[in-house]
Write a protein that holds these residues in place. Structure first.
Motif, PDB file in Angstrom:
ATOM      1  N   VAL A   1     -13.914  -6.897  -8.573  1.00 45.32           N
ATOM      2  CA  VAL A   1     -14.451  -5.551  -8.762  1.00 45.32           C
ATOM      3  C   VAL A   1     -15.967  -5.556  -8.873  1.00 45.32           C
TER       4      VAL A   1
ATOM      5  N   ARG B   1     -11.493  -1.625  -7.896  1.00 38.27           N
ATOM      6  CA  ARG B   1     -12.715  -1.715  -7.090  1.00 38.27           C
ATOM      7  C   ARG B   1     -13.102  -0.340  -6.575  1.00 38.27           C
ATOM      8  N   SER B   2     -12.127   0.451  -6.161  1.00 35.95           N
ATOM      9  CA  SER B   2     -12.410   1.806  -5.678  1.00 35.95           C
ATOM     10  C   SER B   2     -12.917   2.687  -6.812  1.00 35.95           C
ATOM     11  N   ILE B   3     -12.293   2.535  -7.994  1.00 37.55           N
ATOM     12  CA  ILE B   3     -12.709   3.367  -9.129  1.00 37.55           C
ATOM     13  C   ILE B   3     -14.087   2.959  -9.620  1.00 37.55           C
TER      14      ILE B   3
ATOM     15  N   LYS C   1     -16.550   2.156  -7.897  1.00 44.51           N
ATOM     16  CA  LYS C   1     -17.566   2.763  -7.024  1.00 44.51           C
ATOM     17  C   LYS C   1     -17.970   4.153  -7.490  1.00 44.51           C
ATOM     18  N   ILE C   2     -17.082   4.788  -8.270  1.00 46.15           N
ATOM     19  CA  ILE C   2     -17.422   6.139  -8.740  1.00 46.15           C
ATOM     20  C   ILE C   2     -17.808   6.132 -10.213  1.00 46.15           C
TER      21      ILE C   2
ATOM     22  N   LYS D   1       0.820  -1.203   0.000  1.00 45.78           N
ATOM     23  CA  LYS D   1       0.000   0.000   0.000  1.00 45.78           C
ATOM     24  C   LYS D   1       0.855   1.254   0.000  1.00 45.78           C
TER      25      LYS D   1
ATOM     26  N   LYS E   1      -6.558  -4.991  -8.088  1.00 46.61           N
ATOM     27  CA  LYS E   1      -7.940  -5.297  -7.718  1.00 46.61           C
ATOM     28  C   LYS E   1      -8.510  -4.202  -6.827  1.00 46.61           C
ATOM     29  N   ARG E   2      -7.757  -3.801  -5.809  1.00 49.56           N
ATOM     30  CA  ARG E   2      -8.235  -2.761  -4.898  1.00 49.56           C
ATOM     31  C   ARG E   2      -8.420  -1.431  -5.615  1.00 49.56           C
ATOM     32  N   LYS E   3      -7.497  -1.119  -6.504  1.00 54.07           N
ATOM     33  CA  LYS E   3      -7.581   0.150  -7.220  1.00 54.07           C
ATOM     34  C   LYS E   3      -8.831   0.206  -8.094  1.00 54.07           C
TER      35      LYS E   3
ATOM     36  N   GLU F   1      -3.029  -5.363  -5.674  1.00 55.14           N
ATOM     37  CA  GLU F   1      -3.092  -3.906  -5.659  1.00 55.14           C
ATOM     38  C   GLU F   1      -4.007  -3.394  -6.768  1.00 55.14           C
TER      39      GLU F   1
END
Length: 631
Positions: A630, A546-548, A550-551, A188, A542-544, A540
């Motif tokens: 995601v 997944r956050s994007i 959401k928007i 992170k 996957k997390r990125k 890393e």
């Protein structure tokens, strides 16, 4: 659950990351095992069959073994880098540094053991097919029957068990566990955006341009002298290309608002900017390894084409008789009779032509030169359905031996063209033009009108040229066997192009076969490096995403971004390697004065196609993994 079971389960849980390492290791074991099957085949036990092939395979096996050591070492370092968080959690649960090292040791031993067993089993399954291929490629007269390679299995298993054992000890010994907080937050933490030097970026472009320019400019033997400096310059330029110039280009693109703010380019360039620090060295390593593979295989294939095609193009006749200078006419006639008897015995249908070659000394500058009647030249030309020559009165035509590459005529054609020939009546004649032809097996000579020939005076010496042209459609094996008998019974007086090419292929086959295997091993390993680099950052990514998501990131946009990222990762070093390889093969063609366009296109195109297929396979599984997290 015991500690050994824990290590075993760790491998199973990380099978996605370990599969490339496992399959690549298994492939290198299989190739090594294949060489061992050849080397210890009972057919070779008497030491009489193709010893050059055995020596080459032994050297190739050593190269693969040494390369495997560094390949496995790099693979393990990639795994350990991606497992920082896992090590941190284990330490939180009470694991000691010694236990973590032991776990890594057991995991690597486990993977190495099964990769070795798998490579041997696959080698056994395809052993017969590989032996059949080798029997034809290596041109071995004896049959390579299948046998159970006990000794080859022992050598392969023991060699790679030692290799994996030593690497496991080495990796576990140098493994360092950082502070707990650094391990937990390892993937992170921002790695920092790399900085690019404008000076070094310009230097990278200049070094590559200078290396390419030199390689494409030099000709002939100059290529050999320029080879080492060009390799050093281009290698340094390639390193700076990925570490400096590529970073500089990304910065420029990010500063261009039209490009950066267009659709999903922000995600693409921002990600590339932060990952380039890690990817640059991987790109460089993959580009250099791939270039070595492309250049080695292309050079071997091109050189083989040069020899075989050059021999066929420069030798129009199936058999030739070349007498010794001291041979009298009676000896020549007896040798020709022997050759005809052998051809008749082997039932080889041929048409023969004979010519007494006459050498004159028209001027002191030229010295001794062969002059041929047009009628004699045309007899040989009609045998090969070549264009006839009909020089006019007082016309001298210079004929230069044609061919390809090193087979090109290197005679004194220019000197013959510049000479002025004086006839018996005192008249001086200047040669009219130069043509290329392989009708007569001589480097350079004059062809003149029959009437002019009678005015040349007495020759300084005479020789003989006797040739046989085989009827089309006859089996190659029959022509080769007859050529072998002629060569053995008349020593170096008889020449058979088919038999000579057979001997060349017999000698060159092992080199081509072994070079192909080594090149494939290098290329597969380079592809595995890219796979490791891609899946090391999977969590890393996957997390990125997944956050994007959401928007508002859609699946279509996700596919587009991932396709571009994976394509850049897979094709950036390969494209550079393909360009390096094409320049290297072009320089090789300049060295031998032989066009390698077809051979280069075939080799480089084949590897590019393999990379494209590999890209689609990896992209499919990568996108599947990301989407699962995601959406």
């Amino acid at each position: 659950m015991t500690f050994r079971q824990f290590a075993f389960n760790n491998v199973l849980r990380n099978k996605r990351l370990y599969v490339a390492y496992f399959l690549s290791s298994m492939f290198t074991v299989m190739v090594f095992f294949t060489f061992a099957i050849f080397a210890f085949h009972p057919t070779f036990s008497d030491g009489s069959v193709n010893q050059n092939a055995l020596l080459g395979m032994a050297v190739a096996g050593g190269i693969i073994y040494v390369f495997s050591f560094f390949f496995v070492l790099y693979s393990m370092s990639s795994f350990l880098q991606s497992r920082k968080k896992e090590f941190g959690l284990l330490m939180m649960l009470g694991a000691s540094n010694r236990q973590i090292r032991l776990m890594v040791f057991l995991e690597n031993i486990l993977i190495g053991f099964f990769a070795t067993i798998g490579g041997i089993l696959i080698g056994l399954v395809f052993a017969k097919a590989i032996l059949l291929v080798a029997e034809n490629v290596l041109i071995i007269s004896e049959s390579l029957d299948f046998y159970f390679p006990t000794f080859a299995i022992v050598v392969t298993f023991s060699s790679f068990f030692v290799l994996f054992f030593c690497i496991s000890i080495f990796v576990s010994f140098i493994l360092r566990t950082n502070k707990l907080i650094d391990l937990i937050r390892g993937d992170k933490q921002s790695k920092g955006e790399p900085k690019a030097s404008i000076t070094l970026s310009i230097l990278a472009a200049l070094l590559i341009i200078a290396g390419y320019g030199t390689a494409l400019y030099v000709q002939g033997v100059q290529v050999v002298f320029a080879m080492i400096p060009v390799i050093l310059v281009v290698t340094l330029g390639t390193y700076l290309l990925f570490t400096q110039l590529s970073v500089y280009v990304i910065h420029r693109l990010k500063n261009n608002k039209t490009v950066f703010w267009r659709k999903t380019n922000m995600l693409l360039f921002s990600d590339l900017s932060f990952r380039m620090k890690d990817n640059a060295r991987t790109f460089f390593m993959v580009a250099i390894i791939s270039t070595v593979a492309f250049s080695a295989i292309g050079a071997l294939y091109g050189f083989h084409s040069l020899i075989t095609k050059g021999g066929k193009d420069s030798d129009l006749y199936t058999y030739q008789y070349i007498p010794w200078l001291e041979d009298r006419e009676e000896v020549v006639k007896e040798d020709v009779r022997k050759m005809n008897a052998i051809l008749q015995e082997d039932k080889v249908e041929t048409k023969m032509e004979a010519l007494e070659l006459t050498y004159f000394e028209p001027t002191e500058e030229v010295g001794e030169a062969l002059i041929v009647r047009a009628s004699d030249y045309n007899r040989f030309a009609s045998l090969n359905k070549e264009n006839e020559l009909n020089p006019g009165e007082h016309e001298f035509i210079v004929v230069k031996q044609n061919g390809v590459g090193m087979m090109q005529g290197l005679g004194a054609s220019e000197d013959l063209m510049e000479a002025t020939i004086e006839l018996d009546n005192g008249q001086e004649v200047k040669p009219s033009n130069v043509i290329e032809s392989a009708v007569l097996p001589n480097d350079s000579y004059y062809v003149v009108n029959d009437n002019i020939y009678e005015q040349l005076g007495s020759p300084v010496r005479t020789d003989w040229s006797v040739v046989w042209k085989a009827k089309e459609g006859q089996p190659d094996q029959k022509l080769i066997e007859a050529g072998r008998k002629l060569t053995e019974q008349l020593e170096d007086k008889a020449y058979s192009v088919d038999y000579q090419l057979y001997e060349i292929n017999k000698m060159y086959g092992p080199i081509l076969f072994i070079g192909l295997f080594i090149g494939i091993v290098f290329f597969v390993s380079a592809g595995s490096f890219l796979y490791f680099r891609l899946f090391t950052d999977l969590e890393e990514e996957k997390r990125k995403f997944r956050s994007i998501a959401k928007i508002g990131l859609t699946q279509t946009e996700l596919n587009k971004v991932i396709n571009r990222q994976v394509a850049i990762l897979f094709f950036s070093p390969i494209v550079v390697a393909l360009i390096h390889g094409s320049v290297a093969l072009t320089a090789l063609s300049h060295m031998f004065h032989y066009d390698l366009t077809i051979e280069s296109t075939f080799v480089l195109g084949s590897f590019a196609l393999i990379q494209v297929i590999y890209f689609f396979i990896v992209r499919f599984f990568y996108v599947k993994q990301v989407k699962r997290r995601v959406f």
